[in-house]
Scaffold this motif. Structure first.
Motif, PDB file in Angstrom:
ATOM      1  N   SER A 142       0.838  -1.213   0.000  1.00  0.00           N
ATOM      2  CA  SER A 142       0.000   0.000   0.000  1.00  0.00           C
ATOM      3  C   SER A 142       0.871   1.260   0.000  1.00  0.00           C
ATOM      4  O   SER A 142       0.525   2.248  -0.658  1.00  0.00           O
ATOM      5  CB  SER A 142      -0.993  -0.003   1.163  1.00  0.00           C
ATOM      6  N   THR A 143       2.007   1.245   0.705  1.00  0.00           N
ATOM      7  CA  THR A 143       2.879   2.432   0.643  1.00  0.00           C
ATOM      8  C   THR A 143       3.658   2.464  -0.672  1.00  0.00           C
ATOM      9  O   THR A 143       3.908   3.538  -1.216  1.00  0.00           O
ATOM     10  CB  THR A 143       3.852   2.489   1.842  1.00  0.00           C
ATOM     11  N   ASN A 144       4.018   1.274  -1.195  1.00  0.00           N
ATOM     12  CA  ASN A 144       4.678   1.242  -2.508  1.00  0.00           C
ATOM     13  C   ASN A 144       3.769   1.790  -3.603  1.00  0.00           C
ATOM     14  O   ASN A 144       4.239   2.406  -4.567  1.00  0.00           O
ATOM     15  CB  ASN A 144       5.097  -0.186  -2.871  1.00  0.00           C
ATOM     16  N   ALA A 145       2.459   1.548  -3.460  1.00  0.00           N
ATOM     17  CA  ALA A 145       1.502   2.060  -4.456  1.00  0.00           C
ATOM     18  C   ALA A 145       1.601   3.584  -4.526  1.00  0.00           C
ATOM     19  O   ALA A 145       1.667   4.175  -5.617  1.00  0.00           O
ATOM     20  CB  ALA A 145       0.087   1.631  -4.084  1.00  0.00           C
ATOM     21  N   GLN A 146       1.649   4.192  -3.348  1.00  0.00           N
ATOM     22  CA  GLN A 146       1.767   5.662  -3.322  1.00  0.00           C
ATOM     23  C   GLN A 146       3.113   6.116  -3.861  1.00  0.00           C
ATOM     24  O   GLN A 146       3.199   7.085  -4.614  1.00  0.00           O
ATOM     25  CB  GLN A 146       1.648   6.160  -1.896  1.00  0.00           C
ATOM     26  N   THR A 147       4.183   5.423  -3.434  1.00  0.00           N
ATOM     27  CA  THR A 147       5.521   5.803  -3.891  1.00  0.00           C
ATOM     28  C   THR A 147       5.601   5.744  -5.412  1.00  0.00           C
ATOM     29  O   THR A 147       6.139   6.659  -6.046  1.00  0.00           O
ATOM     30  CB  THR A 147       6.571   4.840  -3.285  1.00  0.00           C
ATOM     31  N   ASP A 148       5.043   4.669  -5.987  1.00  0.00           N
ATOM     32  CA  ASP A 148       5.095   4.529  -7.451  1.00  0.00           C
ATOM     33  C   ASP A 148       4.347   5.666  -8.139  1.00  0.00           C
ATOM     34  O   ASP A 148       4.818   6.228  -9.134  1.00  0.00           O
ATOM     35  CB  ASP A 148       4.497   3.179  -7.879  1.00  0.00           C
ATOM     36  N   ILE A 149       3.187   6.027  -7.603  1.00  0.00           N
ATOM     37  CA  ILE A 149       2.412   7.115  -8.216  1.00  0.00           C
ATOM     38  C   ILE A 149       3.184   8.433  -8.089  1.00  0.00           C
ATOM     39  O   ILE A 149       3.300   9.202  -9.046  1.00  0.00           O
ATOM     40  CB  ILE A 149       1.007   7.214  -7.577  1.00  0.00           C
ATOM     41  N   MET A 150       3.774   8.659  -6.891  1.00  0.00           N
ATOM     42  CA  MET A 150       4.539   9.901  -6.689  1.00  0.00           C
ATOM     43  C   MET A 150       5.779   9.944  -7.572  1.00  0.00           C
ATOM     44  O   MET A 150       6.232  11.021  -7.969  1.00  0.00           O
ATOM     45  CB  MET A 150       4.951  10.035  -5.219  1.00  0.00           C
ATOM     46  N   ASP A 151       6.352   8.769  -7.869  1.00  0.00           N
ATOM     47  CA  ASP A 151       7.562   8.725  -8.695  1.00  0.00           C
ATOM     48  C   ASP A 151       7.260   8.776 -10.195  1.00  0.00           C
ATOM     49  O   ASP A 151       8.176   8.689 -11.013  1.00  0.00           O
ATOM     50  CB  ASP A 151       8.363   7.447  -8.391  1.00  0.00           C
ATOM     51  N   GLY A 152       5.965   8.818 -10.543  1.00  0.00           N
ATOM     52  CA  GLY A 152       5.613   8.921 -11.966  1.00  0.00           C
ATOM     53  C   GLY A 152       5.262   7.598 -12.619  1.00  0.00           C
ATOM     54  O   GLY A 152       5.378   7.460 -13.839  1.00  0.00           O
ATOM     55  N   TYR A 153       4.830   6.616 -11.816  1.00  0.00           N
ATOM     56  CA  TYR A 153       4.410   5.323 -12.384  1.00  0.00           C
ATOM     57  C   TYR A 153       2.989   5.016 -11.917  1.00  0.00           C
ATOM     58  O   TYR A 153       2.761   4.084 -11.132  1.00  0.00           O
ATOM     59  CB  TYR A 153       5.364   4.202 -11.956  1.00  0.00           C
ATOM     60  N   PRO A 154       2.007   5.812 -12.381  1.00  0.00           N
ATOM     61  CA  PRO A 154       0.637   5.641 -11.868  1.00  0.00           C
ATOM     62  C   PRO A 154       0.018   4.295 -12.240  1.00  0.00           C
ATOM     63  O   PRO A 154      -0.823   3.784 -11.492  1.00  0.00           O
ATOM     64  CB  PRO A 154      -0.132   6.793 -12.520  1.00  0.00           C
ATOM     65  N   THR A 155       0.425   3.717 -13.356  1.00  0.00           N
ATOM     66  CA  THR A 155      -0.171   2.427 -13.763  1.00  0.00           C
ATOM     67  C   THR A 155       0.180   1.358 -12.734  1.00  0.00           C
ATOM     68  O   THR A 155      -0.694   0.627 -12.258  1.00  0.00           O
ATOM     69  CB  THR A 155       0.374   2.009 -15.138  1.00  0.00           C
ATOM     70  N   MET A 156       1.451   1.282 -12.397  1.00  0.00           N
ATOM     71  CA  MET A 156       1.894   0.279 -11.416  1.00  0.00           C
ATOM     72  C   MET A 156       1.314   0.582 -10.041  1.00  0.00           C
ATOM     73  O   MET A 156       0.879  -0.328  -9.319  1.00  0.00           O
ATOM     74  CB  MET A 156       3.428   0.290 -11.374  1.00  0.00           C
ATOM     75  N   GLY A 157       1.307   1.878  -9.677  1.00  0.00           N
ATOM     76  CA  GLY A 157       0.759   2.262  -8.378  1.00  0.00           C
ATOM     77  C   GLY A 157      -0.713   1.877  -8.272  1.00  0.00           C
ATOM     78  O   GLY A 157      -1.149   1.345  -7.240  1.00  0.00           O
ATOM     79  N   SER A 158      -1.471   2.106  -9.345  1.00  0.00           N
ATOM     80  CA  SER A 158      -2.897   1.755  -9.326  1.00  0.00           C
ATOM     81  C   SER A 158      -3.074   0.247  -9.234  1.00  0.00           C
ATOM     82  O   SER A 158      -3.958  -0.234  -8.515  1.00  0.00           O
ATOM     83  CB  SER A 158      -3.591   2.261 -10.594  1.00  0.00           C
ATOM     84  N   ALA A 159      -2.232  -0.494  -9.953  1.00  0.00           N
ATOM     85  CA  ALA A 159      -2.329  -1.957  -9.915  1.00  0.00           C
ATOM     86  C   ALA A 159      -2.069  -2.459  -8.496  1.00  0.00           C
ATOM     87  O   ALA A 159      -2.781  -3.334  -7.991  1.00  0.00           O
ATOM     88  CB  ALA A 159      -1.335  -2.581 -10.881  1.00  0.00           C
ATOM     89  N   ARG A 160      -1.069  -1.877  -7.851  1.00  0.00           N
ATOM     90  CA  ARG A 160      -0.782  -2.292  -6.467  1.00  0.00           C
ATOM     91  C   ARG A 160      -1.967  -1.965  -5.552  1.00  0.00           C
ATOM     92  O   ARG A 160      -2.331  -2.747  -4.681  1.00  0.00           O
ATOM     93  CB  ARG A 160       0.448  -1.564  -5.946  1.00  0.00           C
ATOM     94  N   ALA A 161      -2.561  -0.768  -5.742  1.00  0.00           N
ATOM     95  CA  ALA A 161      -3.677  -0.357  -4.884  1.00  0.00           C
ATOM     96  C   ALA A 161      -4.876  -1.295  -5.064  1.00  0.00           C
ATOM     97  O   ALA A 161      -5.532  -1.674  -4.081  1.00  0.00           O
ATOM     98  CB  ALA A 161      -4.069   1.085  -5.197  1.00  0.00           C
ATOM     99  N   VAL A 162      -5.153  -1.681  -6.299  1.00  0.00           N
ATOM    100  CA  VAL A 162      -6.267  -2.602  -6.556  1.00  0.00           C
ATOM    101  C   VAL A 162      -5.978  -3.954  -5.901  1.00  0.00           C
ATOM    102  O   VAL A 162      -6.860  -4.584  -5.301  1.00  0.00           O
ATOM    103  CB  VAL A 162      -6.498  -2.759  -8.077  1.00  0.00           C
ATOM    104  N   TRP A 163      -4.723  -4.397  -5.994  1.00  0.00           N
ATOM    105  CA  TRP A 163      -4.326  -5.674  -5.368  1.00  0.00           C
ATOM    106  C   TRP A 163      -4.558  -5.613  -3.848  1.00  0.00           C
ATOM    107  O   TRP A 163      -5.098  -6.549  -3.256  1.00  0.00           O
ATOM    108  CB  TRP A 163      -2.858  -5.946  -5.702  1.00  0.00           C
ATOM    109  N   VAL A 164      -4.154  -4.488  -3.233  1.00  0.00           N
ATOM    110  CA  VAL A 164      -4.335  -4.308  -1.782  1.00  0.00           C
ATOM    111  C   VAL A 164      -5.825  -4.390  -1.434  1.00  0.00           C
ATOM    112  O   VAL A 164      -6.233  -5.082  -0.491  1.00  0.00           O
ATOM    113  CB  VAL A 164      -3.751  -2.947  -1.327  1.00  0.00           C
ATOM    114  N   LEU A 165      -6.650  -3.696  -2.233  1.00  0.00           N
ATOM    115  CA  LEU A 165      -8.087  -3.686  -1.966  1.00  0.00           C
ATOM    116  C   LEU A 165      -8.677  -5.095  -2.090  1.00  0.00           C
ATOM    117  O   LEU A 165      -9.489  -5.519  -1.258  1.00  0.00           O
ATOM    118  CB  LEU A 165      -8.785  -2.721  -2.943  1.00  0.00           C
ATOM    119  N   MET A 166      -8.231  -5.826  -3.109  1.00  0.00           N
ATOM    120  CA  MET A 166      -8.743  -7.191  -3.312  1.00  0.00           C
ATOM    121  C   MET A 166      -8.368  -8.092  -2.135  1.00  0.00           C
ATOM    122  O   MET A 166      -9.191  -8.888  -1.660  1.00  0.00           O
ATOM    123  CB  MET A 166      -8.170  -7.778  -4.608  1.00  0.00           C
ATOM    124  N   VAL A 167      -7.131  -7.981  -1.661  1.00  0.00           N
ATOM    125  CA  VAL A 167      -6.708  -8.799  -0.513  1.00  0.00           C
ATOM    126  C   VAL A 167      -7.593  -8.483   0.685  1.00  0.00           C
ATOM    127  O   VAL A 167      -8.068  -9.385   1.388  1.00  0.00           O
ATOM    128  CB  VAL A 167      -5.218  -8.539  -0.171  1.00  0.00           C
TER     129      VAL A 167
END
Lengths: 154, 267
Positions: free
Chosen positions: B223-248
């Motif tokens: 969940s923190t990596n999702a934010q880091t990825d979005i802040m670093d300019g990788y919103p696709t990966m960050g969103s994928a991580r966030a969806v994974w967190v929500l599903m879990v």
């Protein structure tokens, strides 16, 4: 007078939670005390903030900032592990229970003839909003000092 | 003239060398990604290794399940992609691969040396034993519980439930069971054990104990990596991580809900 015992309690269990998750994340034995110290610091700052009537989200942001700054100053000792130690210290503040409550509240809405559905929805929405803002507070609190102080990742 | 006597095309030779550079650098990136590194760290590590091999330009793209790379050197360009496995957290392996990336860039290590070192790290990086991890995670759940407000009567049952949950999760994941099904099953088992134990010991915070018992499932690092990825300019990966967190968490909540119904505590 009751502040100190409460502060010590929160710091102790923050340390234990951070160290426990440090083992799960496969931190080395030498790094585990640093995870525990980061957890204790984070929970102590958050508790102090909440005792000063700050919101959970504001206190969490301050705690993540302080933890990230503290490990940044230990960069020479910790090396590239410092960001990971700060993250492990903030793990006890991740609002997993809030998220669970929000989702369980949404499940409760699906029961036929749910009692007071608007109250259930409001409670679930509030929990979910708090989860989002608390996670945002942890992420921003960790990232800002790491970016400004240019912590090395390698 | 048979096939073996045919002159070797130098372009093919250079492409084969580039392919090996790409595969080795991507392998290091995959190990970092699977150990919990953010995308920007993975990209920098791959670039350090590739440049150490002599690549002039490096282009990278990371998805949730793959990393793609384009390498250019001496007038030749090659693009390769490597599949990434389950994303977990392994701090010691992550740090060791990062150190190798620095060394490869600094010392211009050969591709053979980097490959051998990656093999060694994958084989020899130590992990805590399953039983120690289970005990530590159980203690972490019980500590989380104290932070949430469980009473002392519930502390032991939550510790035991978290430890059993982690031990079972470890074995189920090693058997390749789907991560979301594991989350649901472990949440059900841990919440039932934690809730039942707390109730039997006269706890007044049984509902909280059930929730605390499943906190081992909360994906804090993703969940923190999702934010880091979005802040670093990788919103696709960050969103994928966030969806994974929500599903879990959805699957974990279903497990808790089933446990609550079983124990007659709401639902």
């Amino acid at each position: 007078m009751e502040l100190l015992p409460h502060l010590a309690h929160q710091a102790l269990f923050g340390a234990l939670a951070a160290a426990g998750f440090g083992v799960l994340f496969n931190f080395g034995l030498r790094a585990l005390p640093w995870c525990a110290a980061a957890g204790a610091l984070a929970l102590a700052v958050r508790t102090l903030g909440q005792d000063m009537a700050w919101s959970l989200e504001g206190a969490t942001f301050a705690a993540a900032m302080v933890t990230s700054c503290a490990v940044s100053f230990l960069h020479r000792r910790l090396g590239p592990a410092c960001n990971a130690v700060a993250l492990a210290g903030c793990i006890p503040m991740v609002p997993g229970a809030f998220l669970g409550q929000a989702l369980l509240g949404l499940f409760a809405l699906t029961v036929p003839n749910a009692p007071e559905p608007s109250a259930l929805l409001t409670d679930a929405a509030i929990s979910m909003i708090r989860v989002i803002f608390t996670l945002g507070a942890i992420g921003a609190g960790l990232a800002i000092p790491a970016q400004l102080l240019k912590n090395q990742d390698f | 003239m048979n096939e073996t006597d045919a002159p070797i095309d130098p372009v093919v030779v250079r492409h084969r060398a580039l392919e090996r550079y790409a595969t080795t650098a991507l392998r290091a990136g995959r190990m970092m990604m699977e150990s919990g590194a953010s995308v920007s760290v993975v990209h920098r590590g791959i670039t350090m290794i590739a440049k150490g091999f002599g690549a002039e330009t490096v282009g990278l793209r990371s998805g949730y399940a793959s990393i793609a790379m384009t390498l250019h050197a001496e007038g030749n360009t090659i693009t390769r992609m490597l599949q990434v496995g389950r994303l977990g957290v392994n701090h010691r392996l992550d740090l060791a691969v990062r150190a190798l990336c620095s060394r490869a860039a600094r010392e211009n290590m050969s591709v053979e040396a980097v490959e051998a070192e990656l093999d060694r790290l994958a084989r020899e990086t130590p992990r805590h034993s399953a039983w120690l991890t289970a005990l530590a995670v159980g203690l972490a759940c019980a500590s989380f519980g104290r932070l949430l407000g469980i009473d002392w009567a519930a502390f032991g049952p939550v510790w035991a439930a978290g430890a059993v949950g982690q031990y079972l999760r470890h074995h189920l994941m090693h058997r390749g069971v789907n991560v979301f099904l594991v989350a649901g099953a472990i949440a059900f088992i841990a919440a039932t054990l934690g809730g039942l134990g707390a109730w039997l010991l006269g706890s007044a915070t049984t509902q909280l104990a059930m929730m605390a018992s499943i906190l081992l499932l909360v994906p804090g690092v993703p969940s923190t990596n999702a934010q880091t990825d979005i802040m670093d300019g990788y919103p696709t990966m960050g969103s994928a991580r966030a969806v994974w967190v929500l599903m879990v968490m959805i699957f974990a909540s279903v497990g808790v809900w089933c446990a609550q119904v079983l124990l007659g505590m709401g639902g």
